[in-house]
Design an enzyme around this catalytic site. Sequence first.
Site, PDB file in Angstrom:
ATOM      1  NE  ARG A 237      -4.290  -1.441   0.305  1.00 26.77           N
ATOM      2  CZ  ARG A 237      -4.480  -2.512  -0.490  1.00 26.77           C
ATOM      3  NH1 ARG A 237      -3.587  -2.811  -1.409  1.00 26.77           N
ATOM      4  NH2 ARG A 237      -5.566  -3.248  -0.371  1.00 26.77           N
ATOM      5  CD  GLU A 266      -3.108   3.375  -5.139  1.00 23.98           C
ATOM      6  OE1 GLU A 266      -4.148   2.718  -5.369  1.00 23.98           O
ATOM      7  OE2 GLU A 266      -2.087   2.870  -4.684  1.00 23.98           O
ATOM      8  CG  HIS A 285      -3.584  -0.574  -6.646  1.00 24.39           C
ATOM      9  ND1 HIS A 285      -3.898   0.061  -5.479  1.00 24.39           N
ATOM     10  CD2 HIS A 285      -3.576  -1.906  -6.343  1.00 24.39           C
ATOM     11  CE1 HIS A 285      -4.073  -0.827  -4.515  1.00 24.39           C
ATOM     12  NE2 HIS A 285      -3.884  -2.039  -5.018  1.00 24.39           N
TER      13      HIS A 285
END
Length: 325
Positions: A237, A266, A285
Amino acid sequence: MKKHILVHGRLTDVQLAQLGEHFEVQVCQGATPAEDPAFLDALPRAHGLIGSGLVITPEWLDAAPNLEAIATISVGYDGIPVEELTRRGILLCNTPDVLTETTADTGFALILAASRRVVELADFVRRGDWQASIGEAQFGSDVYGKTLGMIGFGRIGAAIARRGALGFGMRVLYSNASPKPALEQELGAKRREMDALLEEADIICVTVPLTAETEHLIGAREFSLMKPSGIFVNIARGRVVREADLIAALEKGQVRAAGLDVFEQEPLSPESPLPHMPNVVALPHIGSATRETRDAMAQRAVDNISRALQGQRPISLVNEEAWRP
Ligand code: NAP
């Protein structure tokens, strides 16, 4: 009367039909649940919630008095207040295991791409800059035979280390909350304090979950311990790393290159310098983002919520304390 399930996330038609056999299903289409008025309107009726990237607030929970279970289509659940759910008797289910190998593939792709400068040099060819035989200016660094330092040695960490040890002859070090004797035996891995691992490893890969303890675990001090030839990969993360400190370390040459699948914000802010740095491989991601794995994750979430709402123990239950058989 059928129980009501609110879906925010991609389920296949077959999965929606499976849910529809036993439940009333409402699919929400907004970019995020918070931006979708239909989602918020439906909360008071919801017994179950399926979604990916859910950020659950106490206000939502207050608006959903009938909620019995949440199934996140992810293994991480950092946006979800687990203790609060447990206090309210709401089950939380996630999707471990089915995404482990795919996410490890992405992690290892970042290790290879950052070490061997794959993206930077593919761009070099695309721009038409390949005019003569390549030389030292394009050399990368080996992956084979190097020391891999895993920060976090759970399912995904072990799967990345397995690729390194068995496929690339790498020596494996790990820093993890608990010791992992079975993996030490299997892979010859050695446990280290995090500082020692940062000093010793050639390639460092982060796979810890984001928690209050791991938020900003890696910052300026930690980057200063790494070898200047070091490669840094984050597949966990974004907020585990102080991104501004990583950028500074890359600019100062304290770290040679980075492979990043996750970021503090993000989607990545257009102002971020990271995608423009030649020694950074930045991905949007995509750790688990293959058709097969996303379908398997969605199926796990469907099975989890179906079981939870029918009084059966879900396959992957995060808050055991909330389970009342
Ligand atoms: P996992 O099996 O639970 O592994 C996490 C490991 O981190 C565990 O071994 C745990 O130690 C260790 N750990 C936890 N807190 C720690 C701390 N404060 N210090 C040191 N070690 C600590 O989880 P996983 O399935 O491997 O997934 C790991 C994370 O990857 C997820 O939480 C998620 O955030 C991220 N992820 C990202 C993607 C992506 O698309 N990029 C995809 C999937 C997952 P113990 O074994 O002692 O508990």
